[in-house]
Design a protein around this motif. Structure first.
Motif, PDB file in Angstrom:
ATOM      1  N   PRO A 159       0.803  -1.225   0.064  1.00  0.00           N
ATOM      2  CA  PRO A 159       0.088  -0.077  -0.068  1.00  0.00           C
ATOM      3  C   PRO A 159       0.806   1.351   0.032  1.00  0.00           C
ATOM      4  O   PRO A 159       0.327   2.184  -0.376  1.00  0.00           O
ATOM      5  N   LEU A 160       2.092   1.199   0.325  1.00  0.00           N
ATOM      6  CA  LEU A 160       3.029   2.345   0.480  1.00  0.00           C
ATOM      7  C   LEU A 160       3.124   3.065  -0.852  1.00  0.00           C
ATOM      8  O   LEU A 160       3.191   4.216  -0.915  1.00  0.00           O
ATOM      9  N   LEU A 161       3.184   2.011  -1.720  1.00  0.00           N
ATOM     10  CA  LEU A 161       3.237   2.567  -3.284  1.00  0.00           C
ATOM     11  C   LEU A 161       2.215   3.649  -3.630  1.00  0.00           C
ATOM     12  O   LEU A 161       2.324   4.687  -4.200  1.00  0.00           O
ATOM     13  N   LEU A 162       0.798   3.389  -3.059  1.00  0.00           N
ATOM     14  CA  LEU A 162      -0.112   4.272  -3.392  1.00  0.00           C
ATOM     15  C   LEU A 162      -0.235   5.400  -2.619  1.00  0.00           C
ATOM     16  O   LEU A 162      -0.234   6.509  -3.360  1.00  0.00           O
ATOM     17  N   ALA A 163       0.259   5.391  -1.454  1.00  0.00           N
ATOM     18  CA  ALA A 163       0.291   6.492  -0.557  1.00  0.00           C
ATOM     19  C   ALA A 163       1.422   7.440  -1.122  1.00  0.00           C
ATOM     20  O   ALA A 163       1.322   8.873  -1.169  1.00  0.00           O
ATOM     21  N   ALA A 164       2.506   6.829  -1.461  1.00  0.00           N
ATOM     22  CA  ALA A 164       3.746   7.627  -2.037  1.00  0.00           C
ATOM     23  C   ALA A 164       3.373   8.341  -3.412  1.00  0.00           C
ATOM     24  O   ALA A 164       3.741   9.453  -3.465  1.00  0.00           O
ATOM     25  N   ALA A 165       2.756   7.496  -4.164  1.00  0.00           N
ATOM     26  CA  ALA A 165       2.164   8.087  -5.801  1.00  0.00           C
ATOM     27  C   ALA A 165       1.467   9.316  -5.416  1.00  0.00           C
ATOM     28  O   ALA A 165       1.447  10.351  -6.109  1.00  0.00           O
ATOM     29  N   LEU A 260      13.334   6.457 -10.019  1.00  0.00           N
ATOM     30  CA  LEU A 260      12.565   4.993  -9.751  1.00  0.00           C
ATOM     31  C   LEU A 260      12.463   4.981  -8.337  1.00  0.00           C
ATOM     32  O   LEU A 260      13.664   4.992  -7.674  1.00  0.00           O
ATOM     33  N   CYS A 261      11.441   4.863  -7.976  1.00  0.00           N
ATOM     34  CA  CYS A 261      11.360   4.380  -6.288  1.00  0.00           C
ATOM     35  C   CYS A 261      10.783   2.970  -6.247  1.00  0.00           C
ATOM     36  O   CYS A 261       9.873   2.652  -6.788  1.00  0.00           O
ATOM     37  N   LEU A 262      11.522   2.271  -5.337  1.00  0.00           N
ATOM     38  CA  LEU A 262      11.199   0.815  -5.055  1.00  0.00           C
ATOM     39  C   LEU A 262      10.919   0.608  -3.780  1.00  0.00           C
ATOM     40  O   LEU A 262      11.154   1.158  -2.692  1.00  0.00           O
ATOM     41  N   GLY A 263       9.958  -0.309  -3.702  1.00  0.00           N
ATOM     42  CA  GLY A 263       9.726  -0.814  -2.194  1.00  0.00           C
ATOM     43  C   GLY A 263       8.859  -2.019  -2.175  1.00  0.00           C
ATOM     44  O   GLY A 263       7.916  -2.120  -2.898  1.00  0.00           O
ATOM     45  N   PHE A 264       9.435  -3.093  -1.488  1.00  0.00           N
ATOM     46  CA  PHE A 264       8.738  -4.479  -1.524  1.00  0.00           C
ATOM     47  C   PHE A 264       8.285  -4.704  -0.268  1.00  0.00           C
ATOM     48  O   PHE A 264       8.293  -5.748   0.166  1.00  0.00           O
ATOM     49  N   GLY A 265       7.957  -3.830   0.382  1.00  0.00           N
ATOM     50  CA  GLY A 265       7.363  -3.939   1.833  1.00  0.00           C
ATOM     51  C   GLY A 265       8.615  -3.606   3.027  1.00  0.00           C
ATOM     52  O   GLY A 265       9.634  -2.985   2.583  1.00  0.00           O
ATOM     53  N   PHE A 266       8.406  -4.193   4.117  1.00  0.00           N
ATOM     54  CA  PHE A 266       9.025  -3.684   5.323  1.00  0.00           C
ATOM     55  C   PHE A 266       9.508  -4.812   6.095  1.00  0.00           C
ATOM     56  O   PHE A 266       9.084  -5.842   6.013  1.00  0.00           O
ATOM     57  N   LEU A 366      -0.646 -10.825   1.177  1.00  0.00           N
ATOM     58  CA  LEU A 366      -1.222 -10.437  -0.140  1.00  0.00           C
ATOM     59  C   LEU A 366      -0.220  -9.826  -1.013  1.00  0.00           C
ATOM     60  O   LEU A 366       0.179 -10.095  -2.130  1.00  0.00           O
ATOM     61  N   PHE A 367       0.681  -9.156  -0.257  1.00  0.00           N
ATOM     62  CA  PHE A 367       1.825  -8.368  -0.970  1.00  0.00           C
ATOM     63  C   PHE A 367       3.310  -8.770  -0.600  1.00  0.00           C
ATOM     64  O   PHE A 367       4.401  -8.336  -0.984  1.00  0.00           O
ATOM     65  N   ALA A 368       3.383 -10.064  -0.084  1.00  0.00           N
ATOM     66  CA  ALA A 368       4.776 -10.623  -0.100  1.00  0.00           C
ATOM     67  C   ALA A 368       5.485 -10.860  -1.380  1.00  0.00           C
ATOM     68  O   ALA A 368       4.737 -11.414  -2.312  1.00  0.00           O
ATOM     69  N   PRO A 369       6.564 -10.453  -1.399  1.00  0.00           N
ATOM     70  CA  PRO A 369       7.331 -10.607  -2.514  1.00  0.00           C
ATOM     71  C   PRO A 369       7.354 -11.888  -3.157  1.00  0.00           C
ATOM     72  O   PRO A 369       7.582 -13.003  -2.359  1.00  0.00           O
ATOM     73  N   LEU A 370       7.158 -12.418  -4.339  1.00  0.00           N
ATOM     74  CA  LEU A 370       6.708 -13.664  -4.774  1.00  0.00           C
ATOM     75  C   LEU A 370       8.273 -14.382  -5.231  1.00  0.00           C
ATOM     76  O   LEU A 370       9.108 -13.418  -5.448  1.00  0.00           O
TER      77      LEU A 370
END
Lengths: 466, 386
Positions: A159-165, A260-266, A366-370
């Motif tokens: 979800p952070l991607l959405l907030a950051a966008a 380019l902003c990257l984030g795959f969770g915390f 749901l958002f765990a990196p595959l």
């Protein structure tokens, strides 16, 4: 030597809530934070709320805590790094480093609220200037009003991607797209966990709506696989991902951007509890390695508590609630509140806590990196950027039968730079697990030793009471 | 796994690796079992100095000299680079008594055939311009060298593997079999993943040697002595030779129970500095003490003021296998035929590893042994049956 009844490490939502709760119960509290102002990453900087952009509920709560802190009598020490921890006669001794130099704090109890850090998945070009974490970019925009680029691409998961966008586009950046690696096609089974978490869902809807209004595409099952440019970022190759998260050959597209902003969770920050010798376990649904905690958030070491993201990634609301619990538990341990009251309060908080935990586990799953995303880290990709070791060098060592994370340090220079393996450690664990076909939990993590972050030798050497 | 070996080595640190290398080179079929991974114990929690001048003339110095020569040879022979550098070391003196002690050390070394020279103020500063201004002299030992201890361990093991060594990491030994109802010659080594039958077992388990020795009914006089090291950020031009303060020898030779700290500074090939040293008896606790970190930092700053703004990146503590007479225990044990020890090197394990491996190979294969072999035999101690 400075003494206190309770030291709280980290003044983000969890730490603020813990410190204030404990102070209300009459504890002498010292609140420590590395940054110049309290609030943590979550409460740093802010836009003035408007009708179109109301403050999220959690942020409102957090701002209330910040206001209360000012009149609480809590000893606040900002710009203060906790770099070591030992037991002492009083309970715990924290080694501090701040503009005052080196000093020590003896605390009868400690609440660790050290938060979490962002996970990225390395791919060719990720070390180019212009590539950064989503949280870092958001912070630049929110706190300093600085944009890391004009044309930006966001990629990763969560979800952070959405907030950051939203933040970045409000600041005037042209967000070309938001790439969410998770296909989100299997969200239905998670619907029960969403029930009741209306605030969080509303927040999510709000951001999706904002994205749509700003005509920013939100592409599911896509990610960035390569960054290129001569001296700094000029273009990003993006690709569609298959069900395992592997890029699908032929689906590549090139996008010209300057950031380019990257984030795959915390990942929970567990270095301090590891250094203190607490037991930890690997919990994927909580973000990775987390300390083993009792219902009262006490670790396996008496008098040492953990609250917030450092105990498992669950968001600001859960962090503040856990802060409350840990604050009460510390006050109870020092005899300021009776057992009956603690039990009553815990029971009152329990349903909300369960709810939030379920929601967090849902998001983390749901958002765990595959697993297939590890294929992005090609052999020529630097995996330890401090010591410039590539993934290929590490894989070669693993192929020789080196199966322990700490042994990688013996064979290569990974994890020996200034970041102490904070960045590469979890990446190497994933890589090792992937190469050996074993769960990440079996690979372990780098051993942790002081100082947790570098300290100038001259300050370390200064004569002190010890 | 059920297999046969000419010799089984227990312990994959630098000493076990050297034993594996020399035994494999002698043509034996060797297995090495290691509880963790290679160099996971003391050999990755130490510095990498190969010194002779800190040894007492006699058996200790003879070992040191022989081993230093073997290291020179290994640096040429082994495929894998382990950052061997014959930099020479500098002994620093803080005051007049220390200077006098340094001069005495130089004379003693010269008498024993070790190259050594005293340094005056000018000589010292031409070698090391960044030293504290009040230092007026010291001594230089040009033949001393340094290695990366972890890589040196791996280099020896890799070479041994090329000569047929079977390496078993993550393998703990649970029993050592002996013929004649447990009274006779060793006949095998039992691990969780199987048994290796062999008539020769070499214990190179450092501070953990007693755990192994007890499997054959021996009790060794080895005790863990803890040492701390700090690692700094890169500061590649700060020093050019390893530096040791004169007091270092005192701490090495003493058996004091409490904490002792003396400067040891070593520049690594990557430009980071290793700063030591401390010695204390603290059981098997390997955790880093904040107070010891401070003490080492203070000592380093006293000699190298330029370190003030250099960041300390990390620290570690290792356990050195202390022996009562400050000599290692190398060779066969009469009470347990076929059982050999190569342990008790305290802080000299890196330097003395090659000679230890060579002596073990000599004992096991019945080859020629230098006179010093008799002086380091474990049977000089009462290895009391338990």
């Amino acid at each position: 030597m400075e003494q206190t009844e309770l030291a709280v490490v980290g003044a983000g939502p969890a730490g603020l809530s813990a410190a204030i709760t404990a102070a209300r119960s009459g504890l002498h509290v010292t609140l420590l934070d590395e940054y110049p102002a309290p609030g943590g990453q979550y409460l740093k900087g802010a836009f003035r709320p408007t009708a179109a952009h109301p403050l999220p509920t959690a942020e409102q709560q957090g701002r209330t805590l910040l206001r209360e802190l000012a009149i609480s009598g809590i000893g606040l020490r900002t710009q203060t790094l906790v770099w070591g921890i030992e037991t002492s006669t009083a309970g715990w001794r924290l080694a501090l480093y701040s503009p005052r130099g080196l000093d020590w704090l003896d605390a009868e109890t400690v609440i660790v609220a050290s938060g979490a850090r962002e996970l990225i998945i390395p791919f060719p070009g990720w070390t180019l200037p212009g590539v950064m974490t989503v949280g870092g970019a958001q912070l630049l925009a929110k706190e300093h009003g600085v944009l890391p680029g004009r044309r930006m691409l966001l990629a990763g998961s969560g979800p952070l991607l959405l907030a950051a966008a939203d933040t970045l586009s409000r600041q005037g950046a042209q967000v070309v797209a938001v790439l969410e690696a998770a296909p989100l096609s299997r969200w239905m089974p998670h619907a029960p966990a969403m029930w009741g978490n209306w605030d969080r869902l509303r927040e999510g809807w709000h951001y999706l709506y904002r994205l749509q209004r700003a005509r920013i595409p939100y592409r599911l099952g896509w990610t960035a696989i390569q960054a290129s440019g001569r001296d700094e970022l000029e273009a990003v190759t993006v690709a569609r991902l298959d069900r395992q998260g592997r890029p699908i050959p032929g689906s590549e597209e090139e996008v010209r951007v300057d950031a380019l902003c990257l984030g795959f969770g915390f990942l929970p920050n567990v270095e301090l509890t590891q250094l203190a010798g607490c037991d930890h376990s690997f919990e994927a649904a909580r973000g990775g390695w987390v300390p083993c905690l009792t219902e009262r958030l006490e670790t396996s070491r008496p008098g040492l508590f953990v609250a917030g993201e450092a105990a498992g990634v669950a968001g600001a609301t859960a962090a503040m609630l856990e802060g409350q619990i840990a604050g009460l538990a510390a006050a109870h341990r020092l005899g300021r509140i009776p057992e009956s009251r603690l039990v009553r309060e815990l029971m009152a908080l329990a349903p909300r806590r369960r709810h939030l935990a379920r929601f967090a586990a849902m998001l983390n799953t749901l958002f765990a990196p595959l697993p297939g995303l590890d294929a992005l880290t090609t052999d020529d990709t630097p995996i330890c950027r401090c010591e410039e070791v590539t993934a290929g060098e590490v894989r070669a060592v693993i192929d020789q039968g080196v199966w322990e994370l700490d042994a990688l340090k013996t064979w290569t220079r990974v994890g020996q730079g200034p970041c102490q393996g904070r960045t590469c450690g979890p990446l190497l664990a994933r890589l090792m697990a992937h190469e050996r076909g074993r769960p990440v939990s079996e690979v372990g993590s780098f051993s942790v030793r002081p100082p947790l972050k570098p300290i100038p030798l001259g300050d370390l050497a200064r004569e002190r009471v010890l | 796994m059920t297999s046969k070996a000419d010799a089984v080595i227990i312990g994959g640190g630098i000493v076990g690796a050297a034993c594996a290398y020399y035994l494999s080179t002698a043509g034996l079929k060797v297995h090495l079992v290691e509880r963790g991974f290679p160099a996971s114990g003391t050999s990755r929690a130490c510095d990498g100095l190969i010194l002779t001048w800190d040894k007492s003339p006699g058996a200790e110095l003879a070992l040191g000299q022989a081993s230093a020569m073997l290291w020179t040879e290994l640096a040429q022979v082994l495929d894998m680079d382990f950052e061997y550098a014959r930099t020479g070391t500098i002994l620093l003196a803080e005051n007049e008594p220390a200077l006098a002690a340094g001069r005495a050390r130089v004379e003693a070394m010269q008498a024993a055939g070790v190259r050594a020279e005293t340094l005056d103020d000018v000589g010292l500063r031409s070698l090391e311009p960044n030293l504290a201004a009040d230092l007026t002299g010291g001594a230089f030992f040009p033949d001393d060298a340094q290695v990366d201890a972890r890589r040196a361990t791996l280099a020896l093991l890799t070479a041994a593997q090329q000569r047929g060594l079977a390496l078993h990491s993550q393998t703990e030994v649970s029993a050592i079999r002996r013929a004649n109802h447990g009274e006779g010659r060793v006949s095998g080594v039992v691990t969780r993943s199987g048994e290796i039958s062999t008539e020769t077992v070499v214990c190179a388990a450092g501070v953990w040697s007693n755990i192994v020795a007890r499997l054959v009914g021996l009790e060794l006089p080895i005790r863990p002595r803890k040492g701390h090291i700090l690692v700094t950020a890169r500061a590649p031009y700060l020093i050019h030779h390893p530096l040791l303060e004169g007091g270092y020898v005192t701490t090495v030779q003493s058996a004091a129970e409490d904490l002792q700290v003396a400067l040891v500074a070593e520049m690594t090939a990557s430009g980071t500095l290793l700063l030591g040293s401390s010695r204390q008896f603290a059981g098997f606790d390997r955790s880093v003490s904040l107070a010891v970190m401070q003490a080492i930092a203070a000592r380093a700053l006293r000699f190298l003021p330029g370190l003030a703004r250099v960041g300390v990146l990390r620290s570690y503590a290792g356990l050195r296998p202390w022996s009562p007479d400050h000599l290692p225990l190398i060779g066969p044990v009469e009470a347990a035929p076929g059982f050999y020890l190569a342990t008790g090197h305290e802080g000299a394990g890196i330097g003395l590893a090659p000679i230890s491996g060579q002596l073990i190979a000599g004992w096991v294969t019945g080859g020629d042994l230098p006179p010093v072999a008799a002086e380091v035999r474990p049977d000089r101690f009462e290895l009391s049956p338990c």
